[in-house]
Design an enzyme around this catalytic site. Structure first.
Site, PDB file in Angstrom:
ATOM      1  CE1 TYR A 165      -3.613   2.544   0.299  1.00 35.39           C
ATOM      2  CE2 TYR A 165      -2.400   3.402   2.178  1.00 35.39           C
ATOM      3  CZ  TYR A 165      -3.401   3.531   1.236  1.00 35.39           C
ATOM      4  OH  TYR A 165      -4.191   4.657   1.218  1.00 35.39           O
ATOM      5  CG  ASP A 264       5.784   3.931   1.261  1.00 43.28           C
ATOM      6  OD1 ASP A 264       5.931   4.645   2.278  1.00 43.28           O
ATOM      7  OD2 ASP A 264       4.716   3.858   0.636  1.00 43.28           O
ATOM      8  CE  LYS A 291       0.474   6.116   7.587  1.00 41.01           C
ATOM      9  NZ  LYS A 291      -0.966   6.153   7.611  1.00 41.01           N
TER      10      LYS A 291
END
Ligand code: PLP
Length: 469
Positions: A165, A264, A291
């Protein structure tokens, strides 16, 4: 603590009904808000990940590792806005940082010193990043990194892992969850309607943790591949760590093929001062972040070798024009820098140890009550898979998955005051202590026991010819 749904003889159906009733009884105000939301937001929701049936609890506030909903129910927050709130909610230093810049304006349409300070803090921690750009989300960070890779190599395609994802945009939304009969690698399946029709030709798919197959795909497609993008720990697929040999082998294969390697680290940066790349000892060409680096405000960043990032050097007329109205805004930059200062090596080690304890405790609890489950993860991250099968990639995770059992565990925890992702993901914060972890384990044991009892009752019904609905 209540013993919702743990009545002897409860089946999965009666347990689901009891948990739903308990949730409805506890959350009348949330229900009213949800009904209001249905009139303006599709399905009442503006973020798919935050929806669950029958309706989500609406939060009123967060403090430390506790959330309070609009009905006054208190939850231990074991998710931290999907891993981003590594310091929990409303930590005093972060509130003060936000207040300090709020009075001076949050975004000025001009650069501010705070963006340099956060960039310096990131570069200090991640030596692979020589230059970086800020964005407003991890999704945009991935878009930027892929663009950088295409610009640098002059090649069009990207290879991603099945189940990986990387946010919500076309190239990232191939084979995130391709279902029970996924296409044969390197073909992928666009996840849902409305994606660009040309996508499957641009994005190749490889199996996570399978080095021989992935290496062969990289070699075969080297002439057209700009980059391979990989999460060192697959998050959404079920917090599944890469093996060291997979990441090291991928580094070697991409280097040999002249293909860029993008890590990522939107989720995994929290695992070590220098992110998962430090843990694994693997140096990518480009990294995406998000984040935790925003301290609770929206953010993303992508960066890597100076030669690659030079494509964004605005002094050159042919540079890529990369903008974003809120890129580098003072609020996020200021709070993010303080959040990173607070995320020291000892604090990371402490929450990673809490995570080890939590996963071991939850696994022991599931085993003790006879619930087939595997608690995967690393450091301060975890995921409850509703099966004992070993989970190492998307296909093994999806074979182990049972949406129904995961939903019962989620609602069982929620109604007992523990907040995790509906799909079973957990993330700890520096606001947590051993006592919080013990309480989560204890509560999980109760929720798991109710599900185990209901599963066994369902098995009995099945074996005697009854219907499992
Ligand atoms: C690994 C990974 N990359 C990218 C993203 C996208 O980040 P954002 O939600 O900030 O767009 C996420 C979000 O969960 C993620 O987990």
């Amino acid at each position: 603590m209540t013993t919702i749904g743990s009545a002897p003889g409860a089946t999965l159906e009666t347990l689901a009904a009891a948990l739903e009733r308990a949730h409805r009884d506890r959350t009348p105000r949330s229900r009213a808000l949800y009904e209001r939301a249905l009139r303006t937001l599709p399905g009442g929701s503006t973020r798919t990940a935050t929806y669950y049936s029958p309706y989500p609890a609406y939060m009123e506030r967060g403090a430390g590792c506790r959330l309070t909903d609009v009905d006054g129910n208190v939850y231990i927050d074991c998710l931290g806005n999907y891993t981003s709130l590594v310091h929990g909610h409303a930590r005093a230093e972060l509130v003060a940082a936000l207040a300090s810049c709020g009075a001076r304006g949050t975004a000025h349409g001009a650069p501010v010193e705070a963006e340099i300070a956060l960039a310096e803090a990131i570069v200090r921690r991640l030596p692979s990043i020589e230059r970086l750009r800020f964005t407003n989300s991890g999704t945009e960070a991935v878009m930027g990194a892929v663009r950088a890779a295409r610009a640098y190599t002059g090649r069009p395609k990207v290879l991603k892992m099945e189940g990986g994802y990387h946010g919500s945009y076309d190239a990232a939304e191939v084979s995130v969850d391709p279902g029970a009969a996924p296409p044969t690698w390197p073909a992928g399946r666009p996840d849902g309607a409305g994606l660009s029709p040309g996508l499957t030709g641009e994005v190749l798919i490889a199996p996570f943790n399978d080095l021989p197959t992935t290496r062969a795909l990289v070699e075969r497609h080297r002439q057209e591949l700009a980059a391979v993008i990989v999460e060192p720990v697959m998050g959404a697929a079920g917090v599944i760590p890469a093996t060291e040999s997979f990441l090291r082998g991928l580094r070697a294969a991409t280097r040999d093929a002249g293909v860029l390697l993008i890590f990522d680290e939107v989720v995994t940066f929290r695992l070590a001062v220098g992110g998962a790349q430090e843990l694994y000892g693997v140096v990518p060409d480009l990294t995406t972040l998000g984040k935790v680096i925003g301290g609770g405000l929206p953010i993303g960043a992508f960066g890597g070798r100076a030669a690659i990032m030079a494509a964004f050097d605005a002094r050159h007329p042919e540079a890529i024009s990369h903008s974003g109205t809120f890129n580098g805004n003072m609020g996020t930059m200021t709070v993010g820098r303080v959040a990173l200062e607070l995320l020291t090596g000892p604090e990371i080690a402490r929450i990673n140890a809490l995570g080890d304890r939590l996963r071991a405790g939850m696994q022991a609890a599931a085993d003790a009550v006879g619930l087939p489950a595997r608690v995967s993860g690393v450091g301060s991250l975890g995921h409850v898979h509703p099966s004992r099968a070993r989970v190492s990639d998307y296909r093994s995770a999806s074979a182990a998955a049972s949406r129904r059992i995961s939903a019962l565990l989620h609602l069982g925890l929620l109604t007992r005051g523990v907040f995790i992702a509906p799909r079973g993901m957990l993330a700890l914060s520096t606001a947590m202590t051993d006592a919080d972890v013990d309480l989560v384990i204890h509560t999980f044991r109760e929720a798991a026991a109710a599900v185990a009892d209901a599963t066994n009752a369902a098995d009995v019904t099945l074996h005697t010819g009854g219907e499992l609905s």
